[in-house]
Design a protein around this motif. Structure first.
Motif, mmCIF file in Angstrom:
data_model
loop_
_atom_site.group_PDB
_atom_site.id
_atom_site.type_symbol
_atom_site.label_atom_id
_atom_site.label_comp_id
_atom_site.label_asym_id
_atom_site.label_seq_id
_atom_site.Cartn_x
_atom_site.Cartn_y
_atom_site.Cartn_z
ATOM 1 N N MET A 1 41.193 -4.297 38.713
ATOM 2 C CA MET A 1 40.084 -5.226 38.773
ATOM 3 C C MET A 1 38.787 -4.436 38.585
ATOM 4 O O MET A 1 38.587 -3.399 39.190
ATOM 5 N N ALA A 2 37.903 -4.929 37.755
ATOM 6 C CA ALA A 2 36.628 -4.259 37.496
ATOM 7 C C ALA A 2 35.741 -4.330 38.732
ATOM 8 O O ALA A 2 35.855 -5.267 39.538
ATOM 9 N N PRO A 3 34.849 -3.353 38.900
ATOM 10 C CA PRO A 3 33.968 -3.357 40.083
ATOM 11 C C PRO A 3 33.117 -4.616 40.203
ATOM 12 O O PRO A 3 32.889 -5.117 41.296
ATOM 13 N N THR A 4 32.641 -5.156 39.072
ATOM 14 C CA THR A 4 31.836 -6.385 39.161
ATOM 15 C C THR A 4 32.691 -7.565 39.593
ATOM 16 O O THR A 4 32.227 -8.428 40.328
ATOM 17 N N ARG A 5 33.935 -7.580 39.140
ATOM 18 C CA ARG A 5 34.855 -8.650 39.545
ATOM 19 C C ARG A 5 35.141 -8.566 41.042
ATOM 20 O O ARG A 5 35.209 -9.580 41.727
ATOM 21 N N LYS A 6 35.300 -7.347 41.545
ATOM 22 C CA LYS A 6 35.527 -7.163 42.984
ATOM 23 C C LYS A 6 34.336 -7.653 43.789
ATOM 24 O O LYS A 6 34.495 -8.260 44.851
ATOM 25 N N ALA A 7 33.137 -7.417 43.292
ATOM 26 C CA ALA A 7 31.933 -7.869 43.995
ATOM 27 C C ALA A 7 31.876 -9.393 44.041
ATOM 28 O O ALA A 7 31.504 -9.979 45.065
ATOM 29 N N VAL A 8 32.247 -10.033 42.948
ATOM 30 C CA VAL A 8 32.229 -11.506 42.904
ATOM 31 C C VAL A 8 33.260 -12.072 43.874
ATOM 32 O O VAL A 8 32.975 -13.009 44.625
ATOM 33 N N VAL A 9 34.465 -11.506 43.872
ATOM 34 C CA VAL A 9 35.517 -11.974 44.778
ATOM 35 C C VAL A 9 35.100 -11.752 46.232
ATOM 36 O O VAL A 9 35.273 -12.630 47.084
ATOM 37 N N ALA A 10 34.517 -10.595 46.514
ATOM 38 C CA ALA A 10 34.066 -10.307 47.882
ATOM 39 C C ALA A 10 32.975 -11.284 48.311
ATOM 40 O O ALA A 10 32.992 -11.788 49.438
ATOM 41 N N ARG A 11 32.032 -11.576 47.408
ATOM 42 C CA ARG A 11 30.951 -12.506 47.741
ATOM 43 C C ARG A 11 31.502 -13.897 48.029
ATOM 44 O O ARG A 11 31.089 -14.561 48.989
ATOM 45 N N GLU A 12 32.461 -14.359 47.224
ATOM 46 C CA GLU A 12 33.044 -15.677 47.445
ATOM 47 C C GLU A 12 33.818 -15.734 48.763
ATOM 48 O O GLU A 12 33.764 -16.740 49.474
ATOM 49 N N TRP A 13 34.539 -14.673 49.105
ATOM 50 C CA TRP A 13 35.263 -14.649 50.377
ATOM 51 C C TRP A 13 34.304 -14.652 51.552
ATOM 52 O O TRP A 13 34.560 -15.283 52.585
ATOM 53 N N ILE A 14 33.192 -13.949 51.417
ATOM 54 C CA ILE A 14 32.193 -13.938 52.498
ATOM 55 C C ILE A 14 31.610 -15.330 52.687
ATOM 56 O O ILE A 14 31.475 -15.818 53.816
ATOM 57 N N ILE A 15 31.263 -15.998 51.591
ATOM 58 C CA ILE A 15 30.726 -17.359 51.680
ATOM 59 C C ILE A 15 31.759 -18.295 52.295
ATOM 60 O O ILE A 15 31.438 -19.121 53.162
ATOM 61 N N PHE A 16 33.019 -18.155 51.883
ATOM 62 C CA PHE A 16 34.101 -18.981 52.416
ATOM 63 C C PHE A 16 34.251 -18.770 53.923
ATOM 64 O O PHE A 16 34.314 -19.731 54.702
ATOM 65 N N ALA A 17 34.287 -17.518 54.356
ATOM 66 C CA ALA A 17 34.473 -17.208 55.780
ATOM 67 C C ALA A 17 33.290 -17.689 56.610
ATOM 68 O O ALA A 17 33.478 -18.259 57.703
ATOM 69 N N LEU A 18 32.077 -17.476 56.131
ATOM 70 C CA LEU A 18 30.904 -17.934 56.874
ATOM 71 C C LEU A 18 30.854 -19.457 56.966
ATOM 72 O O LEU A 18 30.480 -20.014 57.999
ATOM 73 N N SER A 19 31.255 -20.125 55.889
ATOM 74 C CA SER A 19 31.259 -21.591 55.897
ATOM 75 C C SER A 19 32.251 -22.130 56.919
ATOM 76 O O SER A 19 31.935 -23.053 57.674
ATOM 77 N N PHE A 20 33.446 -21.546 56.951
ATOM 78 C CA PHE A 20 34.439 -22.025 57.915
ATOM 79 C C PHE A 20 34.051 -21.644 59.348
ATOM 80 O O PHE A 20 34.326 -22.382 60.281
ATOM 81 N N GLY A 21 33.390 -20.504 59.506
ATOM 82 C CA GLY A 21 32.895 -20.141 60.836
ATOM 83 C C GLY A 21 31.826 -21.111 61.308
ATOM 84 O O GLY A 21 31.829 -21.547 62.469
ATOM 85 N N LEU A 22 30.913 -21.466 60.417
ATOM 86 C CA LEU A 22 29.872 -22.433 60.759
ATOM 87 C C LEU A 22 30.482 -23.803 61.041
ATOM 88 O O LEU A 22 30.067 -24.496 61.977
ATOM 89 N N GLY A 23 31.491 -24.193 60.257
ATOM 90 C CA GLY A 23 32.176 -25.465 60.500
ATOM 91 C C GLY A 23 32.843 -25.491 61.867
ATOM 92 O O GLY A 23 32.820 -26.501 62.569
#
Length: 77
Positions: A1-23
């Motif tokens: 996986m390219a480094p930019t792709r890893k950054a995008v996946v990491a950002r989406e997982w962070i948003i997902f986790a924070l959203s479910f934590g807030l929920g």
């Protein structure tokens, strides 16, 4: 996986986790303000649905923001 792709996946997982934590916190707030034993037993799925709603709201907000930013860029060019 390219480094930019890893950054995008990491950002989406962070948003997902924070959203479910807030929920979960929103569901907990509802429970603490009206606590009955019946409501405590149904909190699990409500927390998941609140988290999913927050995640969808964040993604819609991001999409609208990116669309507005793209249209401003085209207008200025």
């Amino acid at each position: 996986m390219a480094p930019t792709r890893k950054a995008v996946v990491a950002r989406e997982w962070i948003i997902f986790a924070l959203s479910f934590g807030l929920g979960g916190h929103i569901a907990l707030g509802f429970m603490l303000h009206n606590s009955t034993p019946e409501r405590w037993q149904a909190i699990g799925w409500k927390a998941v649905f609140f988290g999913l709603f927050v995640y969808i709201a964040v993604q819609v907000g991001r999409s609208i923001f990116l669309a507005i930013r793209a249209s401003r860029g085209k207008r200025n060019a």
